[in-house]
Write an enzyme that holds these catalytic residues in place. Structure first.
Site, short mmCIF file in Angstrom:
data_model
loop_
_atom_site.label_atom_id
_atom_site.label_comp_id
_atom_site.label_asym_id
_atom_site.label_seq_id
_atom_site.Cartn_x
_atom_site.Cartn_y
_atom_site.Cartn_z
N LYS A 1 0.81 -1.07 0.06
CA LYS A 1 -0.01 0.00 0.06
C LYS A 1 0.79 1.33 -0.09
O LYS A 1 1.84 1.49 0.69
CB LYS A 1 -0.92 -0.04 1.32
CG LYS A 1 -1.96 -0.96 1.28
CD LYS A 1 -2.72 -0.80 2.40
CE LYS A 1 -3.75 0.34 2.59
NZ LYS A 1 -4.64 0.18 3.88
O1 G3P Z 1 -8.27 1.27 5.47
C1 G3P Z 1 -8.64 2.92 5.71
C2 G3P Z 1 -8.99 2.99 6.91
O2 G3P Z 1 -8.25 2.00 7.96
C3 G3P Z 1 -9.10 4.53 7.29
O3 G3P Z 1 -9.98 4.43 8.09
O4 G3P Z 1 -10.63 4.78 10.46
O5 G3P Z 1 -9.24 6.37 9.18
O6 G3P Z 1 -11.63 6.00 8.49
P1 G3P Z 1 -10.40 5.43 9.15
#
Ligand code: G3P
Length: 223
Positions: free
Chosen positions: A85
């Site tokens: 990633k």
């Molecule tokens: O996969 C991306 C994710 O983990 C980001 O999530 O928790 O920042 O909305 P969040």
């Protein structure tokens, strides 16, 4: 349609991998730090549970040279089929281009805009990961952006897939799928909220009661 699990919590990986036919697990530095374990041992455990399913691991450096060295180390330790990633800014695009030239699998992440997605796809990213909730908070209409992304990839005949991420509710997940995301990655909480429906539980309880009124604890195979 692919469902991935967005966590490094080993118990959750074991549980959801057992219940659902997940396509794999996605991680990032925040997810790994939340899980609390060491970087490689945690990823080894996830790999052991999910076997040859997809594992997406994020680089942490900011220059192409360093990100490429990190990718090399990730693949050396976790296998060549790991998806690296890479957060998409200019240095990220250069890194993705170099990684793809060297045969890596790549997920372009932290996608907030169509421009990022198009440029990541142009250098060969296998997946682009639009952050639904972050887009709503910082940019605008995530449904429109993901829909247009899907349309552009289709018209341009791109093999890049959309892996939508960052959800706060079930409706954002469904919207992403309807807008053309081929894959979504969900936290354990999102998986459970998709199945946690009190009216469904109430109906299932009624069936159980009707049965136990007739046969008590007996099961069909015991009649
Ligand atoms: O996969 C991306 C994710 O983990 C980001 O999530 O928790 O920042 O909305 P969040």
């Amino acid at each position: 349609m692919e469902f991935l699990l967005d966590t490094a919590d080993i118990a959750a990986v074991r549980k959801y991998n057992d219940i659902y036919d997940i396509a794999g697990v996605t991680t990032n530095p925040v997810i790994l730090s939340r899980a609390g374990g060491e970087f490689l041992p945690t990823l080894y455990k996830i790999r052991e549970i999910i076997k040859d399913k997809q594992l997406h691991v994020q680089v942490t450096a900011s220059t192409p040279d360093e990100m490429e060295k990190e990718a090399e180390a990730i693949v050396k330790n976790l296998g060549k089929d790991v998806y690296i990633k890479v957060p998409v800014n200019e240095m990220g695009i250069k890194t993705i281009k170099n990684l793809k030239e060297n045969g890596y699998r790549v997920t372009a992440t932290v996608i907030y805009t169509l421009g990022q997605a198009i440029l990541a796809s142009s250098v060969g990213a296998d997946y682009v990961a639009p952050y639904f909730n972050h887009i709503c908070d910082h940019v605008g209409d995530a449904e429109k952006i993901i829909g247009e992304m899907a349309e552009i990839f289709k018209v341009q005949n791109k093999s890049t897939k959309i892996l939508a991420a960052s959800f706060r509710n079930t409706s954002q997940i469904i919207t992403s799928i309807l807008s053309g995301a081929e894959a979504v990655t969900l936290s354990p909480e999102m998986f459970s909220s998709m199945m946690n429906i009190p009216s469904v539980d109430a109906t299932i309880s009624k069936f159980s009661k009707a049965w136990s009124d007739m046969y008590g604890e007996k099961k069909i195979y015991e009649l």
